[in-house]
Design a protein around this motif. Structure first.
Motif, PDB file in Angstrom:
ATOM      1  N   GLU A  19      11.717   6.694   1.499  1.00 43.29           N
ATOM      2  CA  GLU A  19      12.423   7.717   2.267  1.00 43.29           C
ATOM      3  C   GLU A  19      13.170   7.131   3.435  1.00 43.29           C
ATOM      4  N   TRP A  57      -0.962   7.208  -4.739  1.00 39.13           N
ATOM      5  CA  TRP A  57      -2.167   7.205  -3.916  1.00 39.13           C
ATOM      6  C   TRP A  57      -3.416   7.109  -4.762  1.00 39.13           C
ATOM      7  N   ASN A  58      -3.440   7.895  -5.821  1.00 38.53           N
ATOM      8  CA  ASN A  58      -4.605   7.874  -6.697  1.00 38.53           C
ATOM      9  C   ASN A  58      -4.801   6.500  -7.314  1.00 38.53           C
ATOM     10  N   PHE A  61      -3.789   3.774  -6.126  1.00 33.59           N
ATOM     11  CA  PHE A  61      -4.202   2.860  -5.069  1.00 33.59           C
ATOM     12  C   PHE A  61      -5.710   2.903  -4.882  1.00 33.59           C
ATOM     13  N   PHE A  62      -6.272   4.109  -4.821  1.00 31.55           N
ATOM     14  CA  PHE A  62      -7.710   4.201  -4.614  1.00 31.55           C
ATOM     15  C   PHE A  62      -8.490   3.679  -5.804  1.00 31.55           C
ATOM     16  N   THR A  78       5.846   4.910   0.354  1.00 31.74           N
ATOM     17  CA  THR A  78       6.495   6.171   0.679  1.00 31.74           C
ATOM     18  C   THR A  78       7.511   5.962   1.784  1.00 31.74           C
ATOM     19  N   ARG A  79       7.205   5.066   2.681  1.00 36.63           N
ATOM     20  CA  ARG A  79       8.158   4.835   3.757  1.00 36.63           C
ATOM     21  C   ARG A  79       9.448   4.247   3.217  1.00 36.63           C
ATOM     22  N   ASN A 107       0.834  -1.196   0.000  1.00 31.95           N
ATOM     23  CA  ASN A 107       0.000   0.000   0.000  1.00 31.95           C
ATOM     24  C   ASN A 107       0.875   1.255   0.000  1.00 31.95           C
ATOM     25  N   PRO A 108       0.306   2.405  -0.388  1.00 27.08           N
ATOM     26  CA  PRO A 108       1.140   3.599  -0.612  1.00 27.08           C
ATOM     27  C   PRO A 108       1.906   4.052   0.624  1.00 27.08           C
ATOM     28  N   SER A 109       1.359   3.811   1.813  1.00 28.16           N
ATOM     29  CA  SER A 109       2.104   4.211   3.008  1.00 28.16           C
ATOM     30  C   SER A 109       3.446   3.532   3.038  1.00 28.16           C
ATOM     31  N   GLU A 119       3.493  13.755  -3.941  1.00 29.54           N
ATOM     32  CA  GLU A 119       2.712  12.589  -3.536  1.00 29.54           C
ATOM     33  C   GLU A 119       2.037  12.816  -2.209  1.00 29.54           C
ATOM     34  N   HIS A 120       0.750  12.918  -2.234  1.00 30.25           N
ATOM     35  CA  HIS A 120       0.041  12.978  -0.965  1.00 30.25           C
ATOM     36  C   HIS A 120      -1.260  12.215  -1.136  1.00 30.25           C
ATOM     37  N   PRO A 121      -1.893  11.815  -0.051  1.00 28.86           N
ATOM     38  CA  PRO A 121      -3.022  10.892  -0.176  1.00 28.86           C
ATOM     39  C   PRO A 121      -4.189  11.408  -0.994  1.00 28.86           C
ATOM     40  N   LEU A 122      -4.363  12.744  -1.029  1.00 30.76           N
ATOM     41  CA  LEU A 122      -5.527  13.230  -1.752  1.00 30.76           C
ATOM     42  C   LEU A 122      -5.189  13.604  -3.183  1.00 30.76           C
TER      43      LEU A 122
END
Lengths: 468, 191
Positions: free
Chosen positions: A196, A234-235, A237-238, A192-193, A187-189, A223-226
């Motif tokens: 970085e 993220w996009n 992923f949704f 991103t982890r 998943n995107p979290s 890159e941000h969740p919204l």
């Protein structure tokens, strides 16, 4: 619902083949129209003598046009050698799943053993002779000793013909699949982890100070969740969540009557999980076609066969093996699943037209009656036959047998499939010719239980010779 | 991976008509699992709108809210973190870190979310973290007219929280993030 004797009116040609065995009626009650299985290929033999553990093959109400093999099969009149080989004794795994045993014509045990021996010999050669293997396999593959699992892998090109390369190939492919899973099912979290990892460690040091403003840092690549960007993980992923939900729903509905696939056992759940993973990885790797309902049905027999391999190592890696074989099998039929290609030369409509032509060539009378007189558009029945490779028309064990022939025929799966569909039509021609639109459609959408060996025999005869 | 939206101080309809269009286009249903709102919505329509984004909505009462029955403070557990929510007009001096830290110790939470100042801040102190999402509409506050619309989205993932700060500066959405980890686990009932 126990029926001891089939009443006369039920035998009329308007109804699909009746089943006289009680458990099959109960099964019929359970069966949703989504998943259609014919459990009882056995009906009460119209001419009498019951066979102890394997009732004779289904006799349809009206004898099909080549009726002799139907009845004579018990006398082992196997002219062509296309014979059913599902050995009731061996087919433990399948029998455990289904409430009543599948019943097949039992060719002589000797035939079976000889074929098994032939296959084993072929498989144990240093370099497998593919032509020979195909020839033997087209007569049907016996159930025991993990033969089907190995043969299908060879036929689909997953295993090379040279046995010495097997372990390295398997190792490569399995680690590739593992890699796919890790990459695509994250998943995107987490993504991103991982991206970085190093900078975060430094920040951790700085943050051990007890109080003060928390430092703000830049986001990478916007890159941000919204994020609504097309390339945003993220996009994506949704968007994928929708597909994943669809896959989840379909997997749960696959073969609800088989303990292998459905139920509360952890075995069933792990199998469902594996099916889901394969379909999700496939959908992500193929953005052009993604997931289409029905792919789960094509996947199910492959996974079943590989997972039930008696060799433990093979069974443990069934998921990875199934993935590649699924890709290979689907590669010939991909275009059927792509909506945009529906009307093109390679799409499903064109294939259905080819089937129609084939029928016209072999049985013009039936063709005319279906297409012109009763106006039964082949799309109404053939669509499911072709896209799902006949998995929905027959019970599970039967469809495995059909797939043996489908995969081993040198003409290729698509040609073979069309011939089998044509044979299916020809076998019930009497009833079709007598029926009108409604009854024919009903009959074709609920194809009556039939003797598979016979079906394949007729299909074989249709090979490139126009005959009556 | 749980997404928690924190926002507040919208002051609709008294000080602002609506959320900025760019924020609204980003806030679509189906992505966010929880919404925590510091207060001062002020009307029911805003409550209903937030409810369409996510059914799990938590609100505390701001001094201008028309709904009398929102609580003064609220605590909830999300993943490994305990979150506290309070509008902040009750904590004086407004926006003072030490006073807020007192409230945090009182509520016994890891992350305290308050508003009222209409300025985004994120502080860390021994007890935990205090976040102020600012005003989502950019409404003027009791203190200043110079307010940039802002809100916060937290990605709770195990012991780690990534706080994404969304601000509307000069008509453009700017996103920053803040990372922090919790050092100990708490035993709790799953939220």
């Amino acid at each position: 619902m126990a029926k001891n004797k089939v009443p006369e009116w039920l035998n009329s040609s308007l109804w699909s083949a009746t089943t006289a065995t009680t458990s099959s009626s109960a099964d019929d009650d359970r069966i949703q129209h989504y998943s259609k299985k014919h459990y009882a290929t056995a009906t009460e033999s119209l001419d009498g003598p019951p066979v102890t553990f394997s009732p004779p093959a289904a006799i349809m109400e009206e004898p099909p046009r080549p009726s002799k093999p139907e009845i004579k099969i018990k006398d082992k009149d196997l002219r062509n050698g296309v014979s059913s080989d599902i050995d009731n004794n061996n087919c433990n795994s399948i029998n455990n799943d289904e409430d009543n045993g599948t019943s097949y014509v039992r060719p002589s045990a000797a035939e079976d053993i000889s074929r098994q021996a032939q296959l084993l010999t072929e498989l144990s050669r240093k370099v497998v002779n593919m032509r020979e293997l195909r020839r033997i396999a087209s007569y049907g593959i016996p159930d025991g000793a993990g033969i089907r699992s190995a043969v299908w892998k060879l036929l689909l090109g997953y295993l090379p013909a040279d046995r010495s390369l097997w372990s390295s190939e398997l190792g490569k492919k399995r680690s590739q699949y593992k890699h796919f899973k890790e990459e695509l099912l994250m998943n995107p979290s987490e993504i991103t982890r991982r991206l970085e990892k190093s900078p975060v460690c430094e920040n951790d040091e700085a943050k051990s100070e007890s109080s003060g403003m928390l430092s703000r840092s830049q986001i990478t690549h916007g890159e941000h969740p919204l994020s609504l960007g097309k390339t945003s993980i993220w996009n994506q992923f949704f968007q994928d969540t929708e597909i994943i939900e669809q896959i989840d729903r379909d997997v749960k509905r696959t073969h609800p009557d088989m303990h292998f696939f459905s139920g509360d056992t952890s075995f069933a759940k792990s199998n469902q999980e594996a099916l889901k993973n394969i379909l999700i990885v496939f959908a992500k790797l193929n953005p052009g076609i993604r997931y289409v309902q029905g792919m789960n049905e094509i996947l199910a027999p492959l996974f079943y066969v590989f997972r039930n391999d008696p060799d433990e190592e093979m069974a443990a890696c069934a998921e990875a093996d199934t993935f590649f074989c699924f890709v290979e099998l689907l590669s010939g039929f991909r275009d059927h699943f792509c909506q945009q290609l529906d009307n093109s030369v390679v799409g499903i409509r064109s294939t259905i037209t080819t089937l129609s032509q084939l029928l016209k060539e072999h049985d013009e009378e039936l063709w005319r009656h279906l297409e012109v007189t009763t106006k039964v558009n082949p799309q109404f029945y053939a669509f499911r036959w072709i896209t799902l490779l006949l998995t929905q028309e027959f019970n599970f064990a039967d469809s495995l047998h059909i797939w043996d022939t489908l995969l081993s025929d040198p003409e290729g799966p698509q040609e073979t499939l069309l011939r089998i569909c044509c044979a299916m039509l020809i076998l019930i021609r009497r009833r079709l010719l007598a029926g009108d639109f409604t009854s024919n459609l009903k009959l074709l959408q609920n194809y009556p239980p039939t003797n598979i060996s016979h079906l394949l025999y007729v299909a074989n005869k249709l090979r490139a010779q126009p005959s009556g | 991976m749980v997404l928690v939206l924190a926002l507040g101080d919208l002051h609709i309809p008294h000080r602002a008509a609506d959320l900025p269009a760019k924020f609204k286009s980003m806030l679509v249903p189906g992505k966010i699992q929880h919404i925590i709102c510091t207060g001062n919505l002020c009307i029911k329509e805003v409550h209903d709108y937030l409810k369409t984004l996510c059914p799990d909505l938590h609100i505390t009462r701001g001094e201008y809210d028309e709904e009398m029955r929102y609580p003064e403070t609220k605590t909830l557990t999300i993943g490994q973190f305990k979150l506290g929510l309070c509008h902040g007009h009750q904590v004086i001096p407004w926006g003072n870190l030490d006073s807020l830290a007192m409230l945090q110790r009182q509520l016994d939470v890891d992350i305290l979310v308050t508003g009222h100042t209409h300025q985004f801040t994120a502080y860390k102190h021994e007890g935990g973290v205090v976040i102020n999402p600012g005003s989502a509409t950019g409404a003027y506050s009791s203190i200043t007219y110079d307010v940039n619309p802002s809100f916060v989205l937290m990605d709770v993932d195990g012991l780690r929280v990534v706080v994404y700060v969304y601000e509307l500066i000069d008509g453009e959405v700017k996103v920053d993030k803040i990372d922090f980890k919790k050092t100990t686990t708490t035993t709790h009932s799953a939220h």
